[in-house]
Enzyme design. Sequence first.
Site, PDB file in Angstrom:
ATOM      1  N   CYS A 119     -23.128  53.368  25.634  1.00  0.00           N
ATOM      2  CA  CYS A 119     -25.459  54.559  25.921  1.00  0.00           C
ATOM      3  C   CYS A 119     -25.201  55.826  24.799  1.00  0.00           C
ATOM      4  O   CYS A 119     -26.929  56.285  24.627  1.00  0.00           O
ATOM      5  CB  CYS A 119     -25.080  55.029  26.740  1.00  0.00           C
ATOM      6  SG  CYS A 119     -25.091  53.396  28.964  1.00  0.00           S
ATOM      7  N   HIS A 246     -30.545  60.847  27.824  1.00  0.00           N
ATOM      8  CA  HIS A 246     -29.867  59.206  28.205  1.00  0.00           C
ATOM      9  C   HIS A 246     -30.514  59.083  29.351  1.00  0.00           C
ATOM     10  O   HIS A 246     -29.951  59.713  30.487  1.00  0.00           O
ATOM     11  CB  HIS A 246     -28.054  58.848  27.936  1.00  0.00           C
ATOM     12  CG  HIS A 246     -28.423  57.729  29.023  1.00  0.00           C
ATOM     13  ND1 HIS A 246     -28.693  56.043  28.033  1.00  0.00           N
ATOM     14  CD2 HIS A 246     -27.733  56.892  29.975  1.00  0.00           C
ATOM     15  CE1 HIS A 246     -28.451  55.534  28.896  1.00  0.00           C
ATOM     16  NE2 HIS A 246     -27.512  55.862  29.620  1.00  0.00           N
ATOM     17  N   ASN A 276     -31.381  51.536  33.239  1.00  0.00           N
ATOM     18  CA  ASN A 276     -30.187  51.904  32.475  1.00  0.00           C
ATOM     19  C   ASN A 276     -30.503  51.249  31.144  1.00  0.00           C
ATOM     20  O   ASN A 276     -30.197  50.017  31.427  1.00  0.00           O
ATOM     21  CB  ASN A 276     -29.294  52.042  32.563  1.00  0.00           C
ATOM     22  CG  ASN A 276     -28.308  53.205  31.880  1.00  0.00           C
ATOM     23  OD1 ASN A 276     -28.580  52.517  30.727  1.00  0.00           O
ATOM     24  ND2 ASN A 276     -27.000  53.149  32.270  1.00  0.00           N
TER      25      ASN A 276
END
Length: 335
Positions: A119, A246, A276
């Site tokens: 990520c 994030h 996500n």
Amino acid sequence: MTAASKAAARAAVVCGAGAALPPHIIMNAELTARLDTTDEWIRSRTGITQRHVAGVDLSTTDLAARAAAQALADGQPVTVEAVVVATTTPDRCCPATAPAVATRLGLTGVPAYDLAAGCTGFLYALATAAGLIATDTARTVLVIGADRLATLPDPEDRTSVPLFGDGAGAVVLRRGSTDEAGALGPVVLGSDGTGADLIQASLPGTLHMDGADVFRHAVDRMSTASRQAATAAGWDVTDIDRLIPHQANSRITSFVARQLGVPDDHQLGNVGDVGNTGAASIPLLLARSAADGRLGPGHRTLLTAFGAGLTWGATTLTWPDLSLTRLPEGAGHDR
Ligand code: UT7
């Protein structure tokens, strides 16, 4: 021109942003019908209410190309000289996604490559793009984060299935000066392979995550990297107008904001609407926020991410005037 002024004239400057989301949305209620979970649990523990999920007809390449096309259409006119795609879910192990994306955009011939840093991939990609610009390898670089994480977990795994969604985001970087709006500050990056097993996926296979441990690492690493990036840019954390973390879990991002002393209304998020989305998370949120005005010209903006690897990173920029006019496809916003 002195060496210092030459370097200052080779900063990487954001001049376009775009995003793409699959049209199909899965609400929490749909998951509660097949998993031992509740809408209340998912909302209260993660902040997520829905996620966009790509069908077999929408590949990582498709999402990346759509986000990139929007970044190019909505930003300042440029000729792209390199393409970097951050992804952990390429359509194939080989070849990389980026050459196909470049060709879709009519850019056959330019350097194009993928990189994988979980990520945190988009921040790693920004750093390598800034390097391409600093070394005069390319004057303009398209940086894309694209992932299809929704189908990676075991469909029976209630701890992971609710968390992930699919999407892509992109920014265009051009050569410019360190003192202009949009110029990237120093990029702080790190990794710790001793935590490799905390988030892992095999191909073909399923994603496994030690959620609680990852949670603690995520808060700690993003807070520290953010402080380091702010210091490297010559900012105090109180200078931050917009925190773009994030998007994995709204509790994680709230902890990070609290640890940094960034007020709630300076923190942007959209995990509630998209879940996500891996390497797509930050550019998706940037494009959406710029389009709806929550992120505006002159905002001192700090980006930070954490992911599998373990990897983490942070960087700064003063948001430029992109004159964005269109909202990314279907993108929502929490605050
Ligand atoms: O992108 C970077 C990588 N990913 C992340 O950053 C994610 C980081 N981790 C998290 O977001 C959170 O740790 C989770 C959302 C994954 C889990 O939340 P948590 O508050 O840390 O819960 P937990 O793992 O400590 O589990 C608490 C309980 C457990 O039950 P017991 O053992 O207490 O009986 C779990 O089995 O919650 C249970 N649980 C669920 N219950 C209902 C876990 N998932 C669910 C669920 N529905 N979906």
